[in-house]
Design a protein around this motif. Structure first.
Motif, PDB file in Angstrom:
ATOM      1  N   SER A 182      -8.883  -0.531  20.497  1.00 15.33           N
ATOM      2  CA  SER A 182      -9.112   0.292  19.306  1.00 15.33           C
ATOM      3  C   SER A 182      -8.839   1.763  19.595  1.00 15.33           C
ATOM      4  CB  SER A 182     -10.546   0.117  18.809  1.00 15.33           C
ATOM      5  OG  SER A 182     -11.451   0.497  19.823  1.00 15.33           O
ATOM      6  N   THR A 183      -8.470   2.482  18.559  1.00 18.09           N
ATOM      7  CA  THR A 183      -8.245   3.918  18.699  1.00 18.09           C
ATOM      8  C   THR A 183      -9.598   4.625  18.746  1.00 18.09           C
ATOM      9  OG1 THR A 183      -8.091   4.198  16.306  1.00 18.09           O
ATOM     10  CG2 THR A 183      -6.035   3.868  17.515  1.00 18.09           C
ATOM     11  N   TRP A 184      -9.619   5.745  19.443  1.00 13.71           N
ATOM     12  CA  TRP A 184     -10.841   6.532  19.575  1.00 13.71           C
ATOM     13  C   TRP A 184     -10.655   7.844  18.825  1.00 13.71           C
ATOM     14  CZ3 TRP A 184     -15.343   5.687  22.567  1.00 13.71           C
ATOM     15  CH2 TRP A 184     -15.381   4.438  23.191  1.00 13.71           C
ATOM     16  N   LEU A 185     -11.560   8.085  17.900  1.00 12.25           N
ATOM     17  CA  LEU A 185     -11.561   9.321  17.131  1.00 12.25           C
ATOM     18  C   LEU A 185     -10.251   9.525  16.375  1.00 12.25           C
ATOM     19  CD1 LEU A 185     -13.250  11.491  19.875  1.00 12.25           C
ATOM     20  CD2 LEU A 185     -14.385  10.388  17.967  1.00 12.25           C
ATOM     21  N   THR A 186     -10.015  10.723  15.943  1.00 13.05           N
ATOM     22  CA  THR A 186      -8.815  11.048  15.196  1.00 13.05           C
ATOM     23  C   THR A 186      -7.746  11.555  16.152  1.00 13.05           C
ATOM     24  OG1 THR A 186     -10.192  11.673  13.318  1.00 13.05           O
ATOM     25  CG2 THR A 186      -7.922  12.476  13.324  1.00 13.05           C
ATOM     26  N   GLY A 187      -6.502  11.201  15.899  1.00 15.37           N
ATOM     27  CA  GLY A 187      -5.402  11.661  16.738  1.00 15.37           C
ATOM     28  C   GLY A 187      -5.189  13.162  16.622  1.00 15.37           C
ATOM     29  N   SER A 188      -4.373  13.683  17.520  1.00 18.55           N
ATOM     30  CA  SER A 188      -4.034  15.106  17.521  1.00 18.55           C
ATOM     31  C   SER A 188      -2.534  15.263  17.343  1.00 18.55           C
ATOM     32  CB  SER A 188      -4.434  15.754  18.849  1.00 18.55           C
ATOM     33  OG  SER A 188      -5.816  15.685  19.031  1.00 18.55           O
ATOM     34  N   TYR A 189      -2.148  16.244  16.568  1.00 20.48           N
ATOM     35  CA  TYR A 189      -0.745  16.505  16.290  1.00 20.48           C
ATOM     36  C   TYR A 189      -0.274  17.736  17.039  1.00 20.48           C
ATOM     37  CZ  TYR A 189       3.500  17.663  13.716  1.00 20.48           C
ATOM     38  OH  TYR A 189       4.798  17.962  13.380  1.00 20.48           O
ATOM     39  N   TRP A 243      -2.902   9.674  20.326  1.00 24.12           N
ATOM     40  CA  TRP A 243      -4.106   8.897  20.018  1.00 24.12           C
ATOM     41  C   TRP A 243      -4.671   8.324  21.302  1.00 24.12           C
ATOM     42  CZ3 TRP A 243      -6.584   8.081  15.385  1.00 24.12           C
ATOM     43  CH2 TRP A 243      -5.922   8.517  14.243  1.00 24.12           C
ATOM     44  N   VAL A 284       2.264  12.809  17.611  1.00 16.49           N
ATOM     45  CA  VAL A 284       0.841  12.571  17.409  1.00 16.49           C
ATOM     46  C   VAL A 284       0.322  11.829  18.630  1.00 16.49           C
ATOM     47  CG1 VAL A 284      -0.888  11.431  15.973  1.00 16.49           C
ATOM     48  CG2 VAL A 284       1.111  12.438  14.910  1.00 16.49           C
TER      49      VAL A 284
END
Length: 88
Positions: free
Chosen positions: A38-45, A54, A52
């Motif tokens: 699963s992805t953790w938190l919100t991605g960064s751009y 993740w 992006v």
């Protein structure tokens, strides 16, 4: 009024059979349908790279007896081109 946006692309945190890295997941139980990370938190751009990032968590299922192999791309950070949805 709710504005709806069409889905442009979709990507998964683990490779499906035939994709690069799929050999690191067990093929006997089709891990692309029953496992994952699963992805953790919100991605960064990053606007300079136009990428992006993740964070991806632990591989699933949690019990390693049901999940052989190196289990790419879990416990890592993935980088995605937002224009295509492809990992870089």
């Amino acid at each position: 009024m709710t504005r709806r946006t069409a889905e442009v692309w979709k990507t998964y945190t683990i490779p499906v059979p035939g994709e690069a890295g799929s050999e690191s997941w067990p093929s006997d139980n089709d891990a692309s349908k029953t496992g994952g990370g699963s992805t953790w938190l919100t991605g960064s751009y990053d606007p300079e790279l136009h990428v992006v990032f993740w964070g991806i968590g632990n591989p699933a299922p949690h019990n390693p007896l049901g999940r052989s192999g190196d289990n790419l791309f879990t416990d890592c950070i993935i980088a995605i081109k937002p224009s295509t949805g492809k990992m870089v």
